[in-house]
Design an enzyme around this catalytic site. Structure first.
Site, PDB file in Angstrom:
ATOM      1  N   TYR A  19       0.836  -1.201   0.000  1.00 26.55           N
ATOM      2  CA  TYR A  19       0.000   0.000   0.000  1.00 26.55           C
ATOM      3  C   TYR A  19       0.873   1.253   0.000  1.00 26.55           C
ATOM      4  CZ  TYR A  19      -3.182   3.589   1.735  1.00 26.55           C
ATOM      5  OH  TYR A  19      -3.893   4.754   1.890  1.00 26.55           O
ATOM      6  N   GLU A  41     -11.523   5.747   4.847  1.00 29.45           N
ATOM      7  CA  GLU A  41     -10.935   6.605   5.880  1.00 29.45           C
ATOM      8  C   GLU A  41     -11.935   6.808   7.013  1.00 29.45           C
ATOM      9  OE1 GLU A  41      -7.952   7.434   6.225  1.00 29.45           O
ATOM     10  OE2 GLU A  41      -7.042   7.306   4.245  1.00 29.45           O
ATOM     11  N   TRP A  49      -5.044   1.341  10.212  1.00 30.65           N
ATOM     12  CA  TRP A  49      -5.263   1.316   8.765  1.00 30.65           C
ATOM     13  C   TRP A  49      -4.998  -0.075   8.201  1.00 30.65           C
ATOM     14  CZ3 TRP A  49      -8.087   3.519   5.496  1.00 30.65           C
ATOM     15  CH2 TRP A  49      -7.852   3.418   4.132  1.00 30.65           C
TER      16      TRP A  49
END
Length: 200
Positions: A19, A41, A49
């Site tokens: 990522y 988000e 995350w």
């Protein structure tokens, strides 16, 4: 062969490194992918995350690949279905906010013409920094973006979430200057900014 120099936040997880190297800080030109960033988000709030990244394939399956026009049609049965799905974050407020925000995205496109182009008006010429030179949790611009979307009826998108989105979408380049992808992200960002008008 030595590991390339990276920002200090990705863990050794292959998912996280992938990522960081290929997505974070790079512009998104397809509207459903940009909408996905906004939604995920929001789901990340209060969580790591990496948790979101591990669940992202399932999120895409159950949220119609984040086609906001399809998500906007979700009703109460869909909400109950999603609350039973252990493959995603089962938070009623966040699920309902995603459906609401899909409806608001349609309205924004109807008035502004393009979700991508509107979002990119919020890009910054230079990243904001704390007095100590660090990366802030929120900025003047992220506060303004969150406020404007709240005015338009969007939910679960506060200033901190807005700044995390700005970082991921390359509205600001917060890769460390010595990170091996910094310049590539900067070049992509500059190419995307060419000819655009930024908000004051």
């Amino acid at each position: 062969m030595s590991e390339p120099v990276r920002c200090d936040w990705p863990t050794a997880s292959e998912t996280y490194l992938e990522y960081h190297d290929h997505e974070w800080g790079r512009p998104t030109i397809r509207e459903h992918l940009l909408f996905e960033k906004i939604c995920l988000e929001g789901f990340q709030s209060g969580l790591s995350w990496l948790t979101i990244l591990m669940k992202r394939p399932r999120f895409r399956e159950v949220f119609a690949d984040f086609d906001y026009r399809a998500v906007a049609e979700f009703g109460s049965d869909d909400i109950e279905r999603l609350l039973q799905d252990a493959g995603i974050i089962r938070h009623r407020g966040k699920i309902e906010a995603t459906i609401n925000n899909a409806q608001r995205a349609i309205e924004l496109v109807e008035t502004e013409g393009s979700l991508v182009n509107w979002v990119w008006e919020w890009a910054v010429a230079e990243p904001e920094r704390t007095d100590e030179g660090g990366i802030p949790a929120q900025t003047v611009r992220s506060v303004a973006l969150a406020k404007e979307l709240k005015r338009r009826g969007w939910k679960f998108f506060g200033p901190t979430t807005a700044y995390a989105f700005m970082q991921s979408e390359a509205l600001t380049n917060d890769h460390d200057a010595n990170c091996f992808v910094y310049q590539a992200c900067q070049d992509e960002r500059q190419a995307f900014l060419a000819g655009r008008t930024l908000r004051p």
